[in-house]
Design an enzyme around this catalytic site. Structure first.
Site, short mmCIF file in Angstrom:
data_model
loop_
_atom_site.label_atom_id
_atom_site.label_comp_id
_atom_site.label_asym_id
_atom_site.label_seq_id
_atom_site.Cartn_x
_atom_site.Cartn_y
_atom_site.Cartn_z
N ASP A 10 -24.21 46.13 -90.14
CA ASP A 10 -24.28 47.60 -90.00
C ASP A 10 -25.73 48.06 -89.93
OD1 ASP A 10 -24.96 47.16 -92.62
OD2 ASP A 10 -23.52 48.59 -93.47
N SER A 11 -26.67 47.09 -90.00
CA SER A 11 -28.07 47.39 -89.69
C SER A 11 -28.18 47.94 -88.27
CB SER A 11 -28.93 46.13 -89.84
OG SER A 11 -28.36 45.04 -89.14
N ASP A 48 -19.71 43.41 -90.32
CA ASP A 48 -19.79 44.24 -91.53
C ASP A 48 -18.71 45.31 -91.57
OD1 ASP A 48 -21.79 43.36 -93.21
OD2 ASP A 48 -23.37 44.51 -92.21
N LYS A 85 -17.82 41.07 -93.78
CA LYS A 85 -18.73 41.11 -94.92
C LYS A 85 -18.63 42.50 -95.53
CE LYS A 85 -23.41 41.18 -94.38
NZ LYS A 85 -23.75 42.50 -94.91
N GLU A 111 -20.14 44.93 -99.11
CA GLU A 111 -21.13 45.00 -100.19
C GLU A 111 -20.46 45.31 -101.52
OE1 GLU A 111 -24.25 47.73 -99.13
OE2 GLU A 111 -24.67 46.70 -97.24
N GLU A 146 -29.48 39.73 -100.85
CA GLU A 146 -30.58 40.43 -100.17
C GLU A 146 -31.51 41.08 -101.20
OE1 GLU A 146 -29.33 43.24 -97.18
OE2 GLU A 146 -31.38 43.98 -96.87
O1 KIV Z 1 -26.50 44.65 -91.80
C1 KIV Z 1 -27.18 43.64 -91.81
O2 KIV Z 1 -27.90 43.31 -90.86
C2 KIV Z 1 -27.10 42.79 -93.00
C3 KIV Z 1 -28.09 41.67 -93.09
C4 KIV Z 1 -29.42 42.21 -93.38
C5 KIV Z 1 -27.68 40.64 -94.05
O3 KIV Z 1 -26.30 43.00 -93.84
#
Ligand code: KIV
Length: 268
Positions: A47-48, A86, A116, A118, A185
């Site tokens: 989600d970056s 994510d 993934k 959090e 992280e």
């Molecule tokens: O969203 C993302 O790119 C991430 C990585 C930094 C692990 O969660």
């Protein structure tokens, strides 16, 4: 199904350290694919993308639709690496039901091999439901960007002994709930190493020191495409931003001075 499965990624633990990378589009995924099957076993549509692709200053505005779209784009070019996507902010906070529905969307519509999310003990019931439903899950602890409002920014976590113990407890709970891997992280190197030593699943670090089982970096950061300051943990392994600037400058000059297009670049 792609070559890299959760089982194969788990089996890397103790066998060899591995690199992972984020990816948001098919052109980049094709570059990963061309490296061969073993170079980058895991690709994350993170989600970056809210910051990298959409220009936001945090991942908070990222929607499920955006995650599905970018996962589809990457998935069309990815045949071997495990495709992790994510669950964005808001996709699993309201209820586990909604979290499950959104995770299934990433798999069914997006083509993800796993998701993934959090959080620690708080998300354990959801992790269990996802695993029961057949969705491979990767945890994410430490500097969890979706909590940037609560954390007061993007800050290293687990510095004091109590916070480190809490994080270790969360990690053990995620492992027990069935996560096949964990992203750590923005934690001190000693804690990154401890997480890897104490868990049986691979710990993939980003800003977590050299002691983790794997490392992950954001595509644009590691290739030197990101403008401005990058976090301390980033190493630029390339200078593609500079290369792009030089190429665009040369292109504009060639158009201006009439040397582009040349005869060989023109239809008779
Ligand atoms: O969203 C993302 O790119 C991430 C990585 C930094 C692990 O969660």
């Amino acid at each position: 199904m792609r070559t890299w499965t959760p089982q194969k990624i788990r089996a890397l633990k103790g066998a060899r350290r591995f690199a992972a990378v984020t990816c948001y589009d098919a052109t980049s995924a094709a570059i990963v694919e061309a490296l061969g099957p073993d170079a980058l076993p895991l690709v994350l549509v993170g989600d970056s993308l809210g910051m990298i692709m959409q220009g936001h200053d945090s991942p908070l505005p990222v929607t499920m639709d955006a995650m599905v779209y970018h996962t589809q784009c990457v998935g069309r070019a990815l045949r071997t690496a495990f495709l992790l996507a994510d669950l964005p902010f808001g996709a699993y906070q309201v209820s586990d039901e909604e979290g499950l529905r959104n995770a299934l969307r990433l798999v069914k519509e997006g083509g993800a091999d796993g998701v993934k999310l959090e959080g620690g003990e708080r998300v354990v019931p959801l992790v269990r439901r996802l695993v029961e439903a057949g969705v491979p899950v990767c945890g994410h602890l430490g500097l969890t960007p979706q909590s940037c409002l609560a954390m007061g920014g993007f800050k290293v976590q687990g510095r004091d002994p109590q916070a480190a113990e809490r994080l270790l407890r969360d990690a053990r709970a995620l492992e027990a709930a069935g996560c096949f891997a964990l992203v750590a992280e923005g934690v001190p190197a000693a804690l990154g190493g401890r997480l890897a030593a104490e868990l049986a699943i691979p710990v993939v670090g980003i800003g977590a020191g050299p002691g983790t089982d794997g490392q992950i970096l954001v595509w644009q950061d590691l290739l030197g495409l990101t403008q401005g300051r990058v976090p301390k943990f980033v190493r630029r392994f390339g200078a593609l931003g500079d290369a792009a600037t030089a190429a665009l400058t040369a292109y504009a000059a060639a158009v201006a001075d009439g040397t582009f297009p040349a005869e060989g670049e023109t239809y008779a």
